[in-house]
Design an enzyme around this catalytic site. Structure first.
Site, PDB file in Angstrom:
ATOM      1  N   GLU A 177     -11.883   0.335  36.970  1.00 18.29           N
ATOM      2  CA  GLU A 177     -10.883   0.813  37.979  1.00 18.29           C
ATOM      3  C   GLU A 177      -9.610   1.745  37.467  1.00 18.29           C
ATOM      4  OE1 GLU A 177      -9.651  -1.832  40.827  1.00 18.29           O
ATOM      5  OE2 GLU A 177     -11.804  -2.626  41.492  1.00 18.29           O
TER       6      GLU A 177
ATOM      7  N   HIS B 106      -7.621  -9.584  37.665  1.00 15.96           N
ATOM      8  CA  HIS B 106      -8.914  -9.867  36.862  1.00 15.96           C
ATOM      9  C   HIS B 106      -8.132 -10.391  35.464  1.00 15.96           C
ATOM     10  CE1 HIS B 106     -12.290  -8.246  38.997  1.00 15.96           C
ATOM     11  NE2 HIS B 106     -11.410  -7.643  39.719  1.00 15.96           N
TER      12      HIS B 106
END
Length: 567
Positions: free
Chosen positions: A284, A553
């Site tokens: 990402e 995360h």
């Protein structure tokens, strides 16, 4: 887990472990693009830090090219591409600012005393007007930008002068350890990051770069890169260094395990990233500015960086790719070859990004005149919870591409020290809704250090996906606080994402104990037969809290100890 967009129609389930459709097994169906293959323009003996007698690489099949800083073959094409981006920027900026009007939970708390959303009322119409006025210019930029994607290599490569040479490794001889870190850093444009309750991309990328390299300043010896193994239920952390602050937390912490499930294991919850990480795989990094900034921050510590991975536009399919793959790989060891493939089966808004697989071959040394190499494969799978079959097909296609890449680049006599497959898989091993993915063939080809079998993890394993609506709560607001909170099952229940059903709703069957949360970030590995065999031992697996407040995360780290097998 973050999708570039929202949900998508449910996928069709098939028998667990079944092969992908024949179309996906054909490289052409996966858009097997020769432009996605690159080889370093130096032979191994010319790579910095090595004096190898290994043979020069054989010609690459089907096509070879030089790993270069720019993804374009010449400055003229690069200049035209930059011009197209400049023409697109006003519309891009206005659209991003409009989406950025959405508030994170932290911003809502700060603005709760205001009588009305003044920022949205004042700036919203102005931004919308700018967006409309800039559309004709953006159309010209799009007409220039789209055709140039066909001439663009699918990644850029940054090679800096080495600050230190890799330690020589001769076999047979002593063993050697290699450490890997994988992390989803959610570096989207500010407006899209708000959908994951994150924003301020410019500030976050600076903090992420600083935290990723925090352990480098101390220059810890490689032997102390990870602390002593932790026996859960007790704490067996290494003694603190002399002169360290009394407030500095231990890297290893105890995790409560129900009676009868304790025992020694290689897992730990760690606050800092390990010093001297050999290989860093990120997902990402969608924003090109963020990728360039990370390159700048990490290049003093990683000599080889592959970034800006993926081709936008219309890469062989009818879906417009607005973002690249988001993959980013940094290595301390010379990169011999790299290859990228785009998954052809993304659907819905998730298909707007060029998610795919990045494979690299690195040189670690030599043994008896033959190269010692390693393979790293980094990926980010389809996000919507209902599309299990799409993720399974992507994994199957990824395994096929890995085999093609390794067959094309492994020379006779090569010693393959490691073969690692990592990334954000967007499924876990505890949710009943992820049953199809949990039985995929990848777990028979690669080993998951945290896994016992389908729906059963090791007692020390915990989830890696945070409850994104809670990431600014005081209990998890700093790396140290997040670590302390996750020590307790009550904290894991509240601040880690809960297991899900097939439709993405919470799984009620996960209400009992033990409770670990969704572990969707993986580092898998496998051994290869070689003229000089190596045994692989998992020395440490870490759940790293250092990205608290920067991502939804947790990062994961793996340290593999490789020793020559007894003759």
């Amino acid at each position: 887990m973050n999708s570039v967009g929202g949900g998508a129609p449910p996928g069709t389930r098939s028998r667990p472990g079944s092969a992908a459709p024949p179309a996906l097994q054909d490289p052409r169906a996966g858009h097997w693009d020769p432009r996605g293959v690159a080889r370093c323009d130096r032979s191994p003996r010319e790579a910095p830090g090595w004096s190898s007698n290994a043979r020069a690489p054989r010609p690459l099949v089907p096509c070879s090219m030089v790993l270069r800083e720019s993804p374009f073959a010449n400055r003229f094409l690069s200049g035209l591409y930059s011009l197209g981006q400049y023409l697109l920027f006003p519309s891009y900026w206005a659209a991003d600012c409009l989406l950025d009007l959405r508030e994170t939970t932290a911003e809502q708390q700060q603005n709760q005393c205001r009588p009305c959303p003044l920022r949205a009322l004042v700036t919203g119409p102005l931004l919308l007007l700018l967006l409309l006025l800039s559309m004709p210019v953006a159309l010209l930029g799009l007409l220039l930008w789209l055709p140039l994607q066909a001439a663009r290599r699918p990644f850029a490569y940054k090679h800096t002068a080495p600050s230190r040479h890799p330690e020589p490794w001769e076999l047979p001889g002593t063993g050697k350890a290699f450490s890997f870190v994988s992390a989803n850093v959610c570096l989207l444009p500010d407006g899209l990051a708000k959908f994951s309750n994150l924003g301020q991309m410019k500030q976050r990328v600076a903090r992420i770069g600083q935290r990723l390299t925090q352990g480098e300043a101390s220059a810890s010896p490689r032997s102390s890169q990870f602390l002593l193994p932790t026996k859960y239920g007790t704490t067996m952390s290494s003694p603190r260094r002399s002169g360290s602050s009394a407030r500095c937390p231990d890297a290893s912490v105890a995790v409560e395990i129900p009676d009868g499930q304790g025992g020694a294991g290689p897992g730990e919850i760690s606050v800092p990233f390990p010093p001297d990480v050999d290989f860093l795989c990120l997902q990402e990094v969608f924003d090109q500015r963020a990728g360039a900034r990370l390159c700048q921050l990490l290049s003093p510590f990683y000599e080889h960086i592959v970034y800006d991975v993926g081709t936008c536009g219309l890469p062989g399919c009818c879906t417009l790719k607005v973002f690249n793959s988001g993959l980013f790989l940094a290595s301390r060891y010379p990169v011999l070859a790299a290859q990228y493939h785009c998954y052809p089966n993304g659907t819905g808004e998730d298909a707007l990004s060029a998610k795919g697989l990045l494979s690299v071959q690195v040189q670690l040394g030599e043994a008896q005149g033959q190269r010692i190499v390693g393979y790293l494969n980094c990926t980010h799978l389809h996000a919507p919870a209902a599309d299990a079959q799409i993720r399974c097909d992507q994994l199957t296609l990824g395994l096929f591409w890995v085999q093609l890449f390794q067959d094309a680049h492994t020379e006779q006599g090569d010693v393959i020290a490691f073969d690692v497959f990592c990334g954000d898989f967007n499924f876990d091993n505890c949710s009943s809704g992820d049953e199809l993915e949990q039985t995929h063939i990848i777990f028979r080809q690669y080993q998951d250090p945290c896994r016992v079998g389908p729906r059963q993890d090791k007692p020390w394993a915990i989830g890696t996906l945070l409850n994104y609506l809670e990431i600014y709560e005081e209990a998890v607001s700093t790396p140290e606080k997040l670590k302390r909170t996750l020590e307790q099952e009550e904290g894991r229940r509240k601040y880690l994402a809960c297991p899900i059903l097939q439709d993405g709703c919470p799984d009620p069957s996960a209400a009992g104990s033990p409770w670990e949360g969704r572990r969707i970030d993986y580092i898998l590995y496998r051994e290869h037969p070689a003229p000089i065999s190596l045994t692989t031992e998992v020395e440490k697996f870490s759940f790293i809290t250092q990205l608290a407040g920067c991502s939804d995360h947790m990062a994961v780290g793996l340290r593999l100890l490789l020793n020559p097998a007894p003759q």
